[in-house]
Design a protein around this motif. Structure first.
Motif, PDB file in Angstrom:
ATOM      1  N   SER A  59      -2.560 -52.110 -19.153  1.00 31.01           N
ATOM      2  CA  SER A  59      -1.198 -51.599 -19.298  1.00 31.01           C
ATOM      3  C   SER A  59      -1.251 -50.116 -19.642  1.00 31.01           C
ATOM      4  O   SER A  59      -2.295 -49.589 -20.032  1.00 31.01           O
ATOM      5  N   ILE A  60      -0.124 -49.436 -19.520  1.00 32.90           N
ATOM      6  CA  ILE A  60      -0.065 -47.997 -19.759  1.00 32.90           C
ATOM      7  C   ILE A  60      -0.542 -47.652 -21.166  1.00 32.90           C
ATOM      8  O   ILE A  60      -1.234 -46.657 -21.374  1.00 32.90           O
ATOM      9  N   SER A  61      -0.205 -48.477 -22.131  1.00 30.02           N
ATOM     10  CA  SER A  61      -0.570 -48.188 -23.522  1.00 30.02           C
ATOM     11  C   SER A  61      -2.077 -48.235 -23.752  1.00 30.02           C
ATOM     12  O   SER A  61      -2.570 -47.734 -24.754  1.00 30.02           O
ATOM     13  N   ASP A  62      -2.833 -48.853 -22.825  1.00 27.30           N
ATOM     14  CA  ASP A  62      -4.283 -48.914 -22.973  1.00 27.30           C
ATOM     15  C   ASP A  62      -4.972 -47.619 -22.573  1.00 27.30           C
ATOM     16  O   ASP A  62      -6.150 -47.424 -22.867  1.00 27.30           O
ATOM     17  N   TYR A  63      -4.261 -46.735 -21.898  1.00 25.19           N
ATOM     18  CA  TYR A  63      -4.871 -45.490 -21.425  1.00 25.19           C
ATOM     19  C   TYR A  63      -4.813 -44.417 -22.509  1.00 25.19           C
ATOM     20  O   TYR A  63      -3.807 -44.272 -23.204  1.00 25.19           O
ATOM     21  N   TYR A  64      -5.913 -43.663 -22.605  1.00 22.35           N
ATOM     22  CA  TYR A  64      -5.929 -42.556 -23.559  1.00 22.35           C
ATOM     23  C   TYR A  64      -5.133 -41.364 -23.042  1.00 22.35           C
ATOM     24  O   TYR A  64      -4.466 -40.674 -23.789  1.00 22.35           O
ATOM     25  N   SER A  65      -5.198 -41.106 -21.729  1.00 16.11           N
ATOM     26  CA  SER A  65      -4.515 -39.934 -21.178  1.00 16.11           C
ATOM     27  C   SER A  65      -3.759 -40.287 -19.912  1.00 16.11           C
ATOM     28  O   SER A  65      -4.108 -41.230 -19.194  1.00 16.11           O
ATOM     29  N   ALA A  66      -2.721 -39.496 -19.633  1.00 17.92           N
ATOM     30  CA  ALA A  66      -1.937 -39.688 -18.419  1.00 17.92           C
ATOM     31  C   ALA A  66      -2.749 -39.326 -17.183  1.00 17.92           C
ATOM     32  O   ALA A  66      -2.465 -39.813 -16.081  1.00 17.92           O
ATOM     33  N   SER A 124      -4.754 -38.251 -43.766  1.00 22.50           N
ATOM     34  CA  SER A 124      -3.888 -38.984 -42.824  1.00 22.50           C
ATOM     35  C   SER A 124      -4.007 -40.485 -42.991  1.00 22.50           C
ATOM     36  O   SER A 124      -3.114 -41.240 -42.591  1.00 22.50           O
ATOM     37  N   GLY A 125      -5.123 -40.928 -43.555  1.00 23.86           N
ATOM     38  CA  GLY A 125      -5.359 -42.357 -43.714  1.00 23.86           C
ATOM     39  C   GLY A 125      -5.870 -43.044 -42.469  1.00 23.86           C
ATOM     40  O   GLY A 125      -6.166 -44.241 -42.481  1.00 23.86           O
ATOM     41  N   VAL A 126      -6.020 -42.307 -41.365  1.00 29.00           N
ATOM     42  CA  VAL A 126      -6.475 -42.886 -40.103  1.00 29.00           C
ATOM     43  C   VAL A 126      -7.985 -43.071 -40.147  1.00 29.00           C
ATOM     44  O   VAL A 126      -8.723 -42.162 -40.543  1.00 29.00           O
ATOM     45  N   THR A 127      -8.447 -44.231 -39.715  1.00 34.55           N
ATOM     46  CA  THR A 127      -9.878 -44.533 -39.785  1.00 34.55           C
ATOM     47  C   THR A 127     -10.597 -44.401 -38.450  1.00 34.55           C
ATOM     48  O   THR A 127     -11.817 -44.243 -38.422  1.00 34.55           O
ATOM     49  N   SER A 128      -9.873 -44.497 -37.334  1.00 32.74           N
ATOM     50  CA  SER A 128     -10.556 -44.420 -36.032  1.00 32.74           C
ATOM     51  C   SER A 128      -9.596 -43.950 -34.952  1.00 32.74           C
ATOM     52  O   SER A 128      -8.380 -44.089 -35.089  1.00 32.74           O
ATOM     53  N   TYR A 129     -10.176 -43.402 -33.871  1.00 32.23           N
ATOM     54  CA  TYR A 129      -9.364 -42.968 -32.736  1.00 32.23           C
ATOM     55  C   TYR A 129      -8.871 -44.152 -31.917  1.00 32.23           C
ATOM     56  O   TYR A 129      -7.812 -44.104 -31.316  1.00 32.23           O
ATOM     57  N   PHE A 130      -9.671 -45.215 -31.893  1.00 28.13           N
ATOM     58  CA  PHE A 130      -9.279 -46.399 -31.132  1.00 28.13           C
ATOM     59  C   PHE A 130      -9.601 -47.652 -31.916  1.00 28.13           C
ATOM     60  O   PHE A 130     -10.683 -47.781 -32.500  1.00 28.13           O
ATOM     61  N   ASP A 131      -8.661 -48.570 -31.931  1.00 31.02           N
ATOM     62  CA  ASP A 131      -8.860 -49.863 -32.568  1.00 31.02           C
ATOM     63  C   ASP A 131      -8.523 -50.946 -31.550  1.00 31.02           C
ATOM     64  O   ASP A 131      -7.502 -50.860 -30.851  1.00 31.02           O
ATOM     65  N   ALA A 132      -9.384 -51.941 -31.445  1.00 25.23           N
ATOM     66  CA  ALA A 132      -9.188 -52.983 -30.434  1.00 25.23           C
ATOM     67  C   ALA A 132      -7.857 -53.697 -30.597  1.00 25.23           C
ATOM     68  O   ALA A 132      -7.269 -54.172 -29.622  1.00 25.23           O
ATOM     69  N   LYS A 133      -7.352 -53.739 -31.819  1.00 22.86           N
ATOM     70  CA  LYS A 133      -6.090 -54.437 -32.075  1.00 22.86           C
ATOM     71  C   LYS A 133      -4.887 -53.498 -31.942  1.00 22.86           C
ATOM     72  O   LYS A 133      -3.878 -53.835 -31.313  1.00 22.86           O
ATOM     73  N   ASP A 134      -4.999 -52.297 -32.528  1.00 24.26           N
ATOM     74  CA  ASP A 134      -3.835 -51.400 -32.606  1.00 24.26           C
ATOM     75  C   ASP A 134      -3.813 -50.312 -31.532  1.00 24.26           C
ATOM     76  O   ASP A 134      -2.836 -49.567 -31.431  1.00 24.26           O
ATOM     77  N   GLY A 135      -4.877 -50.176 -30.756  1.00 26.27           N
ATOM     78  CA  GLY A 135      -4.891 -49.177 -29.688  1.00 26.27           C
ATOM     79  C   GLY A 135      -5.242 -47.786 -30.185  1.00 26.27           C
ATOM     80  O   GLY A 135      -6.011 -47.630 -31.147  1.00 26.27           O
TER      81      GLY A 135
END
Length: 916
Positions: free
Chosen positions: A12-19, A679-690
């Motif tokens: 799906s579109i949300s799975d892509y990092y860039s347009a 920011s509290g962010v732990t990763s650029y990509f998470d398998a659950k949250d994208g």
């Protein structure tokens, strides 16, 4: 829009990092879908499902294609009409031509007919597969973004008028793409890497109607610092120019306005190259567009070297290889001539005339090339180097440091800095980075540690001797400082402090908008402007009043502001050859020092003369010139693709069940402690949250992780990092890397990394994981236990990393601060009678635990991980010895197993103490 498309296997579109990735995959999918429709027809269950898939793919592409000149919004809508009219045969031809032209780059070389009435017999060869000579003959292609809220008729009028200005003698060829609003313009320049110029017209609006999240994300990093809603309608044009310069400073902007010159003159127009009033002159606009691009395209030294190679000359000086004469006349080295070709030898010379120049005293083409590099990288002066960044580091240190000056140094910086301190006679104060014991690597030096060290120097009355702070940005493992915060807070304590930022692995960062904000030159330029502002002066005065009687603890917890009188003094050394296009050892020194002309220039010139060869390699210099051209014209595109490649690796490892069983990509949460991630962010990509919002991370956090560096934890395979690198990746699969730790390997994407390379790496990792699965399935109980023991040894039983202990008192000028005279220690070891060798055994450990002082006489650098755990003059600690004994690496630079550790004799230390 984020729903899985029926009849396709695409994410799906949300799975892509860039347009950009989305666009490429959707065009490929549309071609396959149209071809299936041609085979199966539009009727029946399958036909209807394919029709729905084609409509969904066109819907996904529609908000993206408005930012590209090819195929163009009008042609795109024509495809949609063909689908709805069930004109499938013509649709297949048109979509196939678009998809192939986008993949091959053919649209950049010639017009691509989409109608079946027009025959297109030319091959859609991949542009990158063409011979360099063939590609060099063509005219470079780019796109011009026009910002104006016009109707279809007016849009065609603008396009046609610019199109009519084309001439056969034009050096470049371009197409126009029109967008209606300021936000669309910003999304366009961040998304469409073909854009080289922007024309801002008076009819633009503010807001975009494009609500596709993957396109809207390109605005996110601006919303952190800019209040878009506060822009008034009469400011839309000037603000568009200013924001374009902020986001992509290399682009040319042209403002067309109906306002008076007086109104426009006092406004911030960014880097707007020309203002046209009322009705634009299309010919003049066209010529300015070409002139602006040519300004970046010029390569003065490379062009001069090419011209020199064509001249008939008689060689009566050094270099028999010049003109290739010593090769062409040889009976034994013809293979060298065949391998390299004639041009490299035709361009080999030691001449500095005939259009060439001297690197040591540049006044012509090299000087011009360096000035253009300064413009591209945002510095005040730029100097080329042909001996690598190791030499650049020594030049800067020698130019700025006098014997006895105190330098605050990141202890695990590149060894050239340590040796530079020896040569300059600096008193070195090492600062410890936070350790990552679990992965046998160090992080970076927290601002708390830097401020604490400076405040201790101030309390000891030594602040006047503190000359420089030297830090690595980014580190080999990809940790990036908040450069602005470091410089501001340090200048608040010492307003004339010099900063040397080792950006050996960060030359590409200037050409990514998110990265740029954490580069030395960009921060120096912004800080210069900030210090001049009344707003800053007021904030500084208020803070000074509030901190009048503050304790050190309060100062350490406060985000300190520098005084308006502070001097901005920043230097950056970059290995251009490591991350951009340049030949091996091609590097640059970038200077942004307010006191350079008055204080440093002469000393810098002498240091440059000291370390630079009188016979520099002209090919390296030419490659630096060409590398600068490339990044000014396509650095943005290449850096974006580099990031996309690394993000694809992250996503693949995180989502593949077999890969995640044995491997783990280290995240910001693994490599940056929580207190440094505001920011509290732990990763650029998470398998659950994208995907996470990278903009917020880079704007807030004290340290961020460079996403182009993928550190893969491999301890779960039972192999240590060095074995996995050499025996598995290199020997078996031909994959090259150069950085490992005890239980990890580092993959670095670069501007040459392709999607095919990424696919091959993922394929290899899957094969390795499959082999391990098969091996363990057939393993005996004892074999499985042995494997589990190796994994535990690599993941859990990791020796703790030792901190820097201290310099011996013989090399210190006072006990209250930590600096040491590394030069005296280094040269004391030159006399063999001053040194002894000790076995690395239990007896030595016992001596240390009993309190005996043993002092290293050399640099001791285990590889991997590659940081010095001992330097000359440093007192050994039981922790350091324990770490050395626990190491299982084959290389420890400075240590000879047959002799032992090299230490100073008590007599040598005593005699040195007496002299002092």
């Amino acid at each position: 829009m984020n729903v899985q498309k029926p009849g396709t296997d695409l994410p799906s579109i949300s799975d892509y990092y860039s347009a950009t990735q989305l666009r490429a995959d959707r065009w490929s999918a549309l071609r396959e879908c149209a071809e299936s429709l041609q085979i199966h027809g539009t009727e029946g269950r399958q036909g209807k499902r394919l029709l729905e898939s084609a409509r969904a793919l066109l819907d996904a592409l529609a908000p993206i294609e408005k930012y590209w000149a090819f195929p163009g919004s009008h042609s795109f809508e024509h495809l949609r009409r063909m689908l709805e009219a069930r004109n499938i045969d013509d649709l297949v031809v048109s979509v196939r031509r678009v998809a192939r032209a986008l993949t091959s780059g053919a649209y950049r070389r010639r017009s691509i007919p989409l109608s079946t009435e027009e025959i297109d017999n030319e091959d859609f060869e991949d542009e990158s597969a063409l011979a360099p000579e063939d590609r060099a003959l063509g005219r470079p292609y780019f796109e011009v973004l026009i910002v104006d809220n016009v109707n279809d008729h007016q849009e065609r009028f603008l396009r046609n008028n610019l199109h009519r200005m084309r001439r056969a003698e034009d050096s470049f060829i371009y197409e126009a793409v029109v967008v209606p609003s300021l936000e669309d313009a910003l999304m366009g320049i961040l998304f469409n890497h073909n854009v080289q110029a922007v024309i801002v017209r008076p009819g633009l609006t503010l807001k975009s109607k494009n609500e596709l999240p993957i396109v809207q994300q390109y605005l996110n990093h601006l919303t952190v610092t800019e209040d878009m809603d506060a822009i008034e309608p009469h400011e839309y044009g000037p603000e568009a120019c200013r924001l374009i310069a902020k986001v992509r400073p290399e682009l040319d902007a042209y403002l067309i306005t109906d306002r008076s010159a007086e109104d426009i003159a006092g406004m911030d127009l960014g880097k707007c190259r020309r203002v046209f009033y009322n009705q634009e002159d299309f010919l003049e606009l066209h010529l300015n567009i070409l002139r602006g691009v040519n300004r970046r395209y010029k390569t003065p030294f490379f062009t001069a070297l090419k011209e020199y190679s064509k001249q008939p000359t008689g060689v009566f000086h050094a270099m028999p290889i010049s003109r290739g004469k010593s090769i062409s006349r040889s009976h034994w080295i013809q293979d060298m001539g065949a391998f390299y070709g004639p041009n490299i030898f035709l361009a080999e010379t030691s001449a500095t005339s005939g259009g060439l120049d001297s690197l040591l005293e540049p006044k012509g083409t090299i000087k011009e090339a360096q000035d253009m590099a300064a413009r591209a990288f945002g510095s005040k002066q730029t100097f080329f180097a042909t001996n690598g960044t190791s030499t650049c580091n020594k030049i800067v240190v020698q130019a700025l440091i006098r014997p006895g000056d105190i330098v605050l140094v990141d202890r695990d910086c590149h060894k050239s800095h340590h040796y530079g301190m020896v040569l300059a006679g600096a008193n070195v104060c090492y600062m410890d980075s936070y350790p990552l014991h679990e992965f046998s690597m160090y992080g970076a030096v927290p601002i708390h540690e830097i401020k604490h060290t400076l405040l201790k120097m101030k309390a000891a009355g030594k602040l006047d001797r503190v000359r420089m702070v030297l830090l690595t940005n980014c580190t080999f493992d990809g940790l990036v400082y908040n450069v602005e915060r470091v410089m501001e807070e340090c200048l608040a304590i010492k307003p004339d402090l010099v900063f040397l930022w080792d950006e050996a692995w960060f030359a590409f960062a200037r050409f990514g908008p998110t990265y740029r904000q954490r580069t030395a030159m960009d921060v120096a330029n912004r800080l210069r402007e900030k210090l001049k502002s009344e707003k800053h002066a007021e904030a500084y005065a208020a803070q000074q009043e509030a901190l009048k009687d503050a304790t050190e603890e309060t100062l350490l917890k406060t985000r300190l502001l520098p005084p308006p009188t502070a001097r901005v003094r920043a230097y950056a050394t970059q290995s251009t050859h490591k991350t951009l296009t340049a030949l091996r050892q091609g590097s640059m020194i970038h200077v942004n020092d307010m006191d350079f002309k008055g204080e440093v220039e002469q000393a810098f010139h002498e240091a440059y003369m000291t370390h630079t060869s009188t016979s520099p390699n002209y090919q390296i210099i030419a490659s630096l010139d060409v590398g600068r051209r490339q990044v000014e014209l396509e650095g943005f595109e290449f850096v974006q693709r580099q990031i996309e490649s690394a993000m694809a690796i992250r996503r693949a490892v995180a989502t593949h069940p077999l890969l995640s069983k044995y491997f783990k990509v280290l995240t910001a949460g693994d490599m940056i402690p929580e207190q440094y991630r505001e920011s509290g962010v732990t990763s650029y990509f998470d398998a659950k949250d994208g995907w996470s919002d990278k903009s917020e991370i880079w704007a807030k956090d004290e340290f961020v992780l460079d996403p182009t560096r993928v550190t893969l934890a491999v301890g779960g395979t039972g192999w240590d990092g060095d074995t996995f690198k050499t025996k598995v990746l290199m020997d078996k699969y031909g994959i090259q890397i150069n950085k490992t730790s005890r239980n990890s390997v580092l993959f670095m994407t670069n501007i040459g990394t392709t999607r095919s390379s990424v696919a091959y790496l993922i394929e290899v990792l899957v094969e390795i994981a499959n082999d391990l699965d098969d091996l363990l399935d057939d393993a005996s109980k004892m074999e499985r236990r042995s494997f589990e023991k190796r994994v535990k040894n690599l993941i859990e039983d990791v020796p703790p990393l030792p901190d820097f202990s201290r310099f011996h008192d013989a090399f210190r000028s006072g006990g209250e601060t930590a600096e040491g005279d590394i030069r005296s220690a280094f040269f004391l070891a030159y006399e063999e009678e001053n040194c002894d060798y000790l076995d690395l055994d239990d007896a030595l450990m016992k001596r240390l635990e009993d309190g005996e002082e043993l002092v290293s006489a050399s640099f001791i650098i285990p590889y991997p991980p590659g940081f010095p755990i001992l330097v000359p003059g440093q007192v050994m600690s039981p922790e350091i010895l324990h770490f050395m004994r626990a190491l299982d690496v084959s290389e420890i630079h400075g240590y000879r197993p047959d002799l032992g550790l090299r230490v100073f004799t008590p007599k040598a230390l005593k005699s040195l103490k007496k002299k002092s």
